[in-house]
Design a protein around this motif. Structure first.
Motif, PDB file in Angstrom:
ATOM      1  N   LEU A 244      13.597 -34.002 -96.463  1.00  0.00           N
ATOM      2  CA  LEU A 244      13.020 -32.988 -97.349  1.00  0.00           C
ATOM      3  C   LEU A 244      11.505 -32.902 -97.194  1.00  0.00           C
ATOM      4  CD1 LEU A 244      15.906 -33.218 -98.479  1.00  0.00           C
ATOM      5  CD2 LEU A 244      14.940 -32.865-100.765  1.00  0.00           C
ATOM      6  N   ASP A 245      10.853 -34.051 -97.031  1.00  0.00           N
ATOM      7  CA  ASP A 245       9.395 -34.045 -96.852  1.00  0.00           C
ATOM      8  C   ASP A 245       9.008 -33.265 -95.599  1.00  0.00           C
ATOM      9  OD1 ASP A 245       8.869 -35.496 -99.126  1.00  0.00           O
ATOM     10  OD2 ASP A 245       8.731 -37.429 -98.102  1.00  0.00           O
ATOM     11  N   TRP A 246       9.763 -33.470 -94.501  1.00  0.00           N
ATOM     12  CA  TRP A 246       9.415 -32.773 -93.261  1.00  0.00           C
ATOM     13  C   TRP A 246       9.796 -31.297 -93.325  1.00  0.00           C
ATOM     14  CZ3 TRP A 246       5.695 -33.971 -90.435  1.00  0.00           C
ATOM     15  CH2 TRP A 246       5.366 -35.300 -90.180  1.00  0.00           C
ATOM     16  N   ALA A 247      10.836 -30.976 -94.053  1.00  0.00           N
ATOM     17  CA  ALA A 247      11.161 -29.562 -94.235  1.00  0.00           C
ATOM     18  C   ALA A 247       9.992 -28.843 -94.922  1.00  0.00           C
ATOM     19  CB  ALA A 247      12.442 -29.414 -95.046  1.00  0.00           C
ATOM     20  N   LEU A 248       9.420 -29.492 -95.915  1.00  0.00           N
ATOM     21  CA  LEU A 248       8.273 -28.908 -96.617  1.00  0.00           C
ATOM     22  C   LEU A 248       7.043 -28.862 -95.716  1.00  0.00           C
ATOM     23  CD1 LEU A 248       8.730 -30.681-100.069  1.00  0.00           C
ATOM     24  CD2 LEU A 248       8.998 -28.224 -99.623  1.00  0.00           C
ATOM     25  N   ALA A 249       6.821 -29.939 -94.962  1.00  0.00           N
ATOM     26  CA  ALA A 249       5.622 -30.012 -94.129  1.00  0.00           C
ATOM     27  C   ALA A 249       5.647 -29.013 -92.974  1.00  0.00           C
ATOM     28  CB  ALA A 249       5.461 -31.433 -93.586  1.00  0.00           C
ATOM     29  N   LEU A 250       6.827 -28.752 -92.419  1.00  0.00           N
ATOM     30  CA  LEU A 250       6.919 -27.892 -91.240  1.00  0.00           C
ATOM     31  C   LEU A 250       7.046 -26.411 -91.572  1.00  0.00           C
ATOM     32  CD1 LEU A 250       9.263 -29.994 -88.912  1.00  0.00           C
ATOM     33  CD2 LEU A 250       6.786 -29.743 -88.782  1.00  0.00           C
ATOM     34  N   ARG A 251       7.252 -26.087 -92.838  1.00  0.00           N
ATOM     35  CA  ARG A 251       7.480 -24.667 -93.168  1.00  0.00           C
ATOM     36  C   ARG A 251       6.276 -23.802 -92.816  1.00  0.00           C
ATOM     37  NH1 ARG A 251       6.605 -24.825 -99.751  1.00  0.00           N
ATOM     38  NH2 ARG A 251       5.241 -26.651 -99.682  1.00  0.00           N
ATOM     39  N   GLY A 252       5.076 -24.357 -92.825  1.00  0.00           N
ATOM     40  CA  GLY A 252       3.903 -23.562 -92.470  1.00  0.00           C
ATOM     41  C   GLY A 252       3.507 -23.690 -91.012  1.00  0.00           C
ATOM     42  N   ILE A 253       4.283 -24.467 -90.259  1.00  0.00           N
ATOM     43  CA  ILE A 253       3.977 -24.699 -88.845  1.00  0.00           C
ATOM     44  C   ILE A 253       5.039 -24.073 -87.948  1.00  0.00           C
ATOM     45  CG2 ILE A 253       3.727 -26.506 -87.094  1.00  0.00           C
ATOM     46  CD1 ILE A 253       2.602 -28.316 -89.321  1.00  0.00           C
ATOM     47  N   ALA A 254       6.297 -24.372 -88.258  1.00  0.00           N
ATOM     48  CA  ALA A 254       7.402 -23.835 -87.464  1.00  0.00           C
ATOM     49  C   ALA A 254       7.623 -22.358 -87.791  1.00  0.00           C
ATOM     50  CB  ALA A 254       8.673 -24.629 -87.744  1.00  0.00           C
ATOM     51  N   GLU A 255       8.212 -21.663 -86.845  1.00  0.00           N
ATOM     52  CA  GLU A 255       8.559 -20.261 -87.092  1.00  0.00           C
ATOM     53  C   GLU A 255       9.664 -20.171 -88.130  1.00  0.00           C
ATOM     54  OE1 GLU A 255      11.078 -16.893 -84.727  1.00  0.00           O
ATOM     55  OE2 GLU A 255       9.529 -17.932 -83.587  1.00  0.00           O
ATOM     56  N   GLN A 256      10.616 -21.100 -88.066  1.00  0.00           N
ATOM     57  CA  GLN A 256      11.739 -21.101 -88.998  1.00  0.00           C
ATOM     58  C   GLN A 256      12.139 -22.552 -89.278  1.00  0.00           C
ATOM     59  OE1 GLN A 256      15.688 -20.159 -87.422  1.00  0.00           O
ATOM     60  NE2 GLN A 256      16.007 -18.752 -89.148  1.00  0.00           N
ATOM     61  N   VAL A 257      12.432 -22.848 -90.531  1.00  0.00           N
ATOM     62  CA  VAL A 257      12.908 -24.176 -90.919  1.00  0.00           C
ATOM     63  C   VAL A 257      14.231 -24.015 -91.654  1.00  0.00           C
ATOM     64  CG1 VAL A 257      12.493 -26.237 -92.306  1.00  0.00           C
ATOM     65  CG2 VAL A 257      10.593 -25.161 -91.099  1.00  0.00           C
ATOM     66  N   VAL A 258      15.264 -24.675 -91.153  1.00  0.00           N
ATOM     67  CA  VAL A 258      16.574 -24.696 -91.798  1.00  0.00           C
ATOM     68  C   VAL A 258      16.879 -26.141 -92.160  1.00  0.00           C
ATOM     69  CG1 VAL A 258      19.041 -24.215 -91.575  1.00  0.00           C
ATOM     70  CG2 VAL A 258      17.354 -22.711 -90.470  1.00  0.00           C
ATOM     71  N   LEU A 259      17.268 -26.384 -93.410  1.00  0.00           N
ATOM     72  CA  LEU A 259      17.632 -27.724 -93.872  1.00  0.00           C
ATOM     73  C   LEU A 259      19.144 -27.795 -94.013  1.00  0.00           C
ATOM     74  CD1 LEU A 259      16.751 -30.523 -94.982  1.00  0.00           C
ATOM     75  CD2 LEU A 259      16.688 -29.464 -97.253  1.00  0.00           C
ATOM     76  N   LEU A 260      19.744 -28.728 -93.276  1.00  0.00           N
ATOM     77  CA  LEU A 260      21.202 -28.898 -93.298  1.00  0.00           C
ATOM     78  C   LEU A 260      21.545 -30.223 -93.956  1.00  0.00           C
ATOM     79  CD1 LEU A 260      24.125 -28.155 -92.284  1.00  0.00           C
ATOM     80  CD2 LEU A 260      23.552 -29.442 -90.202  1.00  0.00           C
ATOM     81  N   HIS A 261      22.395 -30.165 -94.988  1.00  0.00           N
ATOM     82  CA  HIS A 261      22.863 -31.398 -95.640  1.00  0.00           C
ATOM     83  C   HIS A 261      24.312 -31.195 -96.039  1.00  0.00           C
ATOM     84  CE1 HIS A 261      22.803 -35.178 -97.627  1.00  0.00           C
ATOM     85  NE2 HIS A 261      22.794 -34.705 -98.859  1.00  0.00           N
ATOM     86  N   ARG A 262      25.054 -32.290 -96.038  1.00  0.00           N
ATOM     87  CA  ARG A 262      26.504 -32.186 -96.252  1.00  0.00           C
ATOM     88  C   ARG A 262      26.879 -31.820 -97.684  1.00  0.00           C
ATOM     89  NH1 ARG A 262      25.250 -37.596 -96.115  1.00  0.00           N
ATOM     90  NH2 ARG A 262      26.037 -38.888 -97.831  1.00  0.00           N
ATOM     91  N   ARG A 263      25.951 -31.981 -98.617  1.00  0.00           N
ATOM     92  CA  ARG A 263      26.241 -31.593 -99.995  1.00  0.00           C
ATOM     93  C   ARG A 263      24.994 -31.026-100.653  1.00  0.00           C
ATOM     94  NH1 ARG A 263      25.245 -36.318-103.295  1.00  0.00           N
ATOM     95  NH2 ARG A 263      24.610 -38.089-101.992  1.00  0.00           N
ATOM     96  N   THR A 264      25.175 -30.472-101.851  1.00  0.00           N
ATOM     97  CA  THR A 264      24.052 -29.801-102.511  1.00  0.00           C
ATOM     98  C   THR A 264      23.121 -30.776-103.218  1.00  0.00           C
ATOM     99  OG1 THR A 264      25.458 -29.448-104.460  1.00  0.00           O
ATOM    100  CG2 THR A 264      25.335 -27.659-102.853  1.00  0.00           C
ATOM    101  N   ALA A 265      23.591 -31.985-103.491  1.00  0.00           N
ATOM    102  CA  ALA A 265      22.734 -33.006-104.118  1.00  0.00           C
ATOM    103  C   ALA A 265      21.995 -33.775-103.028  1.00  0.00           C
ATOM    104  CB  ALA A 265      23.575 -33.959-104.963  1.00  0.00           C
TER     105      ALA A 265
END
Length: 354
Positions: free
Chosen positions: A177-198
């Motif tokens: 989650l930390d890297w998803a937040l950190a890369l959102r302003g750097i990468a063209e697109q960020v997709v976070l994949l997790h097996r459940r919603t929690a």
């Protein structure tokens, strides 16, 4: 302290001699470095990870710690930074990215070799390896291995590496989650994949990710990796199983952050009578079945063992007092208080005022 060195920086066939070889640069190992300096022993520390801190900085660098004496609250990274600062006056080297491989008797001393070919001759060896070397939990697909280094990553070393790229981050812990937040302003697109919603992350981090999702900065997909695709020899996408059915994702990089798993590695084959990945010790000095070899921190096994950082500090202090008898067999060690030893005070004060 000498700048921590990456593997291979000075490894080779020459033998480095020291009083104590410390295996593990987590909190227990780092405090043991300081204690070695306090009682007048030299030491060399190695760690399989590429930075000091062990489990603390790999698994929860930003999590608060409340049970360090006289420190009401600090993060795990702050604790490690302070321990490194505490060791600085002694200038002991830390060799990073090097795993302990073999341990053999060399007369009355021990000879330790590392994965990078380094040979350390020491009067005593202090194992502060926590739960062993931590290695990334890998993607459990048969084709995954061939994509390592070609689109599949198990860590983010440089965020700029992903500038302008489409990134799929797999995982649900703090690191993902930390890297998803950190890369959102750097990468063209960020997709976070997790097996459940929690998520297994700090609530504030999870809330920040949801806010970024609602703002269209991060796409969230609930599901699991089912197959990896390639184009021109590099990873180009994946099939994901979701509750709604299979879905194809296209991306440039997959960052799999499923956490780290402990691995004792070669230590498991040493004659230390290890049980379930832990090493039995004598609690009067934390010596193992091998004379001059000690175990402290989470890897030490004894009745009523408490897996606390504080316990590792105490164990290291007592182990080094016994290690002193191996390093200086002809010298009587006098009890040292850091506040009373004039030479030690001068060294610590001189460094504090630099």
């Amino acid at each position: 302290m000498n700048e921590p060195q990456k593997a291979g920086s000075s490894a080779g066939e020459s033998v480095e001699s020291t009083d104590v070889a410390i295996i593990g640069a987590g909190p227990a190992g780092l405090f043991a470095m300081f204690e070695a300096g306090v009682i007048g022993l030299n030491c060399i520390t190695i760690d399989a990870l590429d930075r000091p801190g062990g489990q603390c900085t790999e698994l929860y660098p930003d999590k608060p710690i409340y049970d360090i004496p006289a420190v009401p609250r600090c993060t795990a990274q702050e604790l490690v930074d302070r321990l490194l600062e505490q060791c600085e006056p002694f200038g002991y080297p830390i060799y990073l990215g090097e795993r302990a491989e073999t341990l053999e008797r060399a007369g009355e001393r021990w000879e330790l070799t590392t994965s990078e070919g380094r040979v350390i001759n020491a009067a005593a060896v202090l194992i502060a390896a926590g739960n062993g070397a931590f290695v990334p939990q890998r993607v459990g697909l048969p084709e995954a291995e061939r994509f390592e280094g070609r689109g599949l990553h198990y860590a983010v070393r440089q965020a700029e590496r992903f500038r302008g790229r489409r990134v799929l981050i797999a995982g649900g812990g703090d690191s993902a989650l930390d890297w998803a937040l950190a890369l959102r302003g750097i990468a063209e697109q960020v997709v976070l994949l997790h097996r459940r919603t929690a998520y297994r992350a700090a609530p504030a981090t999870a809330q920040a990710v949801m806010a970024a999702h609602e703002a269209g900065q991060i796409e969230i997909v609930t599901g699991t990796l089912d197959a990896l695709h390639e184009s021109h020899g590099v990873l180009s996408g994946a099939r994901v199983k979701t509750l709604q059915g299979d879905r194809e994702l296209v991306f440039d990089d997959l960052v799999a952050l499923f956490g780290l798993v402990p691995d004792l590695g070669p230590l498991a084959g040493w004659p230390l009578r290890a049980r379930a990945g832990r090493i039995p010790v004598d609690t009067s000095n934390y010596e193992t079945a091998l004379p001059g070899v000690f175990a402290i921190g989470d890897i030490a096994l004894y009745d009523n063992k408490q897996k606390l950082i504080l316990s590792g500090f105490h164990e290291g202090s007592l182990a080094l007092r016994k290690a002193y008898t191996y390093a200086r067999p002809d010298k009587q060690r006098t009890h040292v208080h850091s506040s009373y030893d004039a030479a030690l005070q001068e060294k610590l004060n001189a460094h504090a005022h630099e």
